[in-house]
Design a protein around this motif. Sequence first.
Motif, mmCIF file in Angstrom:
data_model
loop_
_atom_site.group_PDB
_atom_site.id
_atom_site.type_symbol
_atom_site.label_atom_id
_atom_site.label_comp_id
_atom_site.label_asym_id
_atom_site.label_seq_id
_atom_site.Cartn_x
_atom_site.Cartn_y
_atom_site.Cartn_z
ATOM 1 N N ALA A 193 6.440 7.483 2.644
ATOM 2 C CA ALA A 193 7.443 7.969 1.698
ATOM 3 C C ALA A 193 6.780 8.313 0.364
ATOM 4 C CB ALA A 193 8.524 6.911 1.481
ATOM 5 N N PRO A 194 7.193 9.417 -0.286
ATOM 6 C CA PRO A 194 6.587 9.836 -1.556
ATOM 7 C C PRO A 194 7.120 9.018 -2.728
ATOM 8 C CG PRO A 194 8.299 11.378 -0.922
ATOM 9 C CD PRO A 194 8.189 10.387 0.206
ATOM 10 N N THR A 195 6.713 7.781 -2.832
ATOM 11 C CA THR A 195 7.122 6.926 -3.926
ATOM 12 C C THR A 195 5.963 6.021 -4.316
ATOM 13 O OG1 THR A 195 8.645 5.150 -4.605
ATOM 14 C CG2 THR A 195 8.041 5.255 -2.278
ATOM 15 N N ASP A 196 5.874 5.692 -5.609
ATOM 16 C CA ASP A 196 4.814 4.794 -6.062
ATOM 17 C C ASP A 196 5.326 3.366 -6.256
ATOM 18 O OD1 ASP A 196 6.410 5.032 -8.298
ATOM 19 O OD2 ASP A 196 4.735 5.195 -9.707
ATOM 20 N N ARG B 247 0.834 -1.198 0.000
ATOM 21 C CA ARG B 247 0.000 0.000 0.000
ATOM 22 C C ARG B 247 0.871 1.250 0.000
ATOM 23 N NH1 ARG B 247 -1.937 -0.519 4.664
ATOM 24 N NH2 ARG B 247 -0.921 1.195 5.767
ATOM 25 N N ALA B 248 1.918 1.247 0.829
ATOM 26 C CA ALA B 248 2.813 2.395 0.946
ATOM 27 C C ALA B 248 4.084 1.941 1.636
ATOM 28 C CB ALA B 248 2.152 3.537 1.724
ATOM 29 N N ASN C 12 9.934 1.978 9.053
ATOM 30 C CA ASN C 12 11.085 1.390 8.367
ATOM 31 C C ASN C 12 10.760 0.157 7.538
ATOM 32 O OD1 ASN C 12 13.209 3.152 8.987
ATOM 33 N ND2 ASN C 12 13.485 2.232 11.008
ATOM 34 N N ARG C 13 9.573 0.139 6.912
ATOM 35 C CA ARG C 13 9.210 -0.997 6.074
ATOM 36 C C ARG C 13 7.962 -0.647 5.269
ATOM 37 N NH1 ARG C 13 9.030 -5.809 8.783
ATOM 38 N NH2 ARG C 13 7.365 -6.664 7.538
ATOM 39 N N PRO C 14 7.663 -1.414 4.241
ATOM 40 C CA PRO C 14 6.411 -1.222 3.523
ATOM 41 C C PRO C 14 5.229 -1.732 4.334
ATOM 42 C CG PRO C 14 8.057 -2.321 2.159
ATOM 43 C CD PRO C 14 8.548 -2.367 3.569
ATOM 44 N N ALA C 15 4.053 -1.240 4.011
ATOM 45 C CA ALA C 15 2.817 -1.686 4.634
ATOM 46 C C ALA C 15 1.823 -2.020 3.538
ATOM 47 C CB ALA C 15 2.254 -0.604 5.552
ATOM 48 N N GLY C 16 0.900 -2.925 3.837
ATOM 49 C CA GLY C 16 -0.078 -3.299 2.842
ATOM 50 C C GLY C 16 -1.120 -4.239 3.393
ATOM 51 N N PHE C 17 -1.637 -5.069 2.504
ATOM 52 C CA PHE C 17 -2.648 -6.059 2.868
ATOM 53 C C PHE C 17 -2.056 -7.440 2.653
ATOM 54 C CE2 PHE C 17 -6.169 -8.927 1.753
ATOM 55 C CZ PHE C 17 -6.941 -8.804 2.900
ATOM 56 N N ARG C 18 -2.268 -8.327 3.635
ATOM 57 C CA ARG C 18 -1.705 -9.671 3.587
ATOM 58 C C ARG C 18 -2.825 -10.698 3.733
ATOM 59 N NH1 ARG C 18 3.425 -10.913 4.998
ATOM 60 N NH2 ARG C 18 3.602 -8.920 6.075
ATOM 61 N N SER C 19 -3.090 -11.443 2.670
ATOM 62 C CA SER C 19 -4.048 -12.540 2.744
ATOM 63 C C SER C 19 -3.278 -13.845 2.942
ATOM 64 C CB SER C 19 -4.903 -12.603 1.481
ATOM 65 O OG SER C 19 -4.097 -12.669 0.314
ATOM 66 N N THR C 20 -3.806 -14.707 3.810
ATOM 67 C CA THR C 20 -3.084 -15.883 4.254
ATOM 68 C C THR C 20 -3.982 -17.106 4.285
ATOM 69 O OG1 THR C 20 -1.710 -14.491 5.676
ATOM 70 C CG2 THR C 20 -1.688 -16.843 6.133
ATOM 71 N N VAL C 21 -3.455 -18.210 3.815
ATOM 72 C CA VAL C 21 -4.143 -19.496 3.873
ATOM 73 C C VAL C 21 -3.204 -20.507 4.524
ATOM 74 C CG1 VAL C 21 -5.207 -21.386 2.592
ATOM 75 C CG2 VAL C 21 -5.499 -19.028 1.804
#
Length: 331
Positions: free
Chosen positions: A88-91, A78-79, A314-323
């Motif tokens: 951080a301003p990066t895509d 996500r960011a 100090n790391r990326p963040a996002g969505f984590r789907s787990t099985v």
Amino acid sequence: MQATTLAGNSGPHNTRPLFYSLLQLTLLLALFTGKPHNAQAQDPTLPPTNLGLANVFDGIAGKPGFLYQGYAQLFQTRAIYDQNGHKAPTDLKINSLVTLHQFIYLSKIKVGSGNLGFTTIIPVAQVSASSTTGNAPSTNPKAWGDIITGTAIQWSDKKLFGKPFSHRTELDISWPVGAYTKSYAINPSAHLYSFGLYHAFTLQLNKQFSISARNQFNYNTHIIGTKARPGAFYNGNYSVDYALLPSLRIEAAAYFLGQLQQDSYDGHSDYYATQYGINNTRERVLGYGPGLAYFFPGGGLMEVKGFFETAVKNRPAGFRSTVRVAIPLSK
């Protein structure tokens, strides 16, 4: 989850290399990490760890014998967040699909009134990197990660406060045998030894409710061929579940990672602050979300969860789907 040009000239006012240093952390989110050519020009990332892989009934191991557990985690960025928790301003986007294959043997040998057990985990990953405003980091096409082996003591069918209580203590070692080539920015191998000691438990409050948690502490060696060492860190998984049906449970699950020590170089924990202006190299993330667990006849289990990440540094963040799938191999 990184190239020589990115690792060089990384001063405190040169933010672009720092963003790529943070980018190194994305593979960790999927239990892998990448390392730069010139490790001393970027603070090292933490090695693989368990972020929400196992939650419901984690402290229960079943009868002595062989068990297979398979895991799949899809992470979507996500960011990316800096040392102060600012976006951080990066895509830049790194998406990864990781599968882990765990083989467990729980013996009948008694140690301290518990059963001695052994485990081996084999990880495999697929990673893609993209950016619309700049070059994306190169990825090693080989997918084998570092093998993890562990020795455990499992205590089953115990009591705590008069309630059914099962728990386990385990020592794990991550061996740097995965694919690693320094010409790639992202590698499946962390290229170091890591030692993890954890305690997992499940407390069954009644037939409907149970609580499970895993608390793990990790120590890392230097990255092979360098003087850089990621700091020690803690990670934990937590869940509360409720039985909708005898074979179906809904859960509220979470995980947390907090780095306890600053990264160091040649034994100096202030190296990245004095050389590159990175005053805080410690990583942090909190993930939370819902889940479902289905118990098959014969002792099998399938657990499906989705985690949203927050409180990130100090790391990326996002969505984590787990099985997670557990299959007893012994009758």
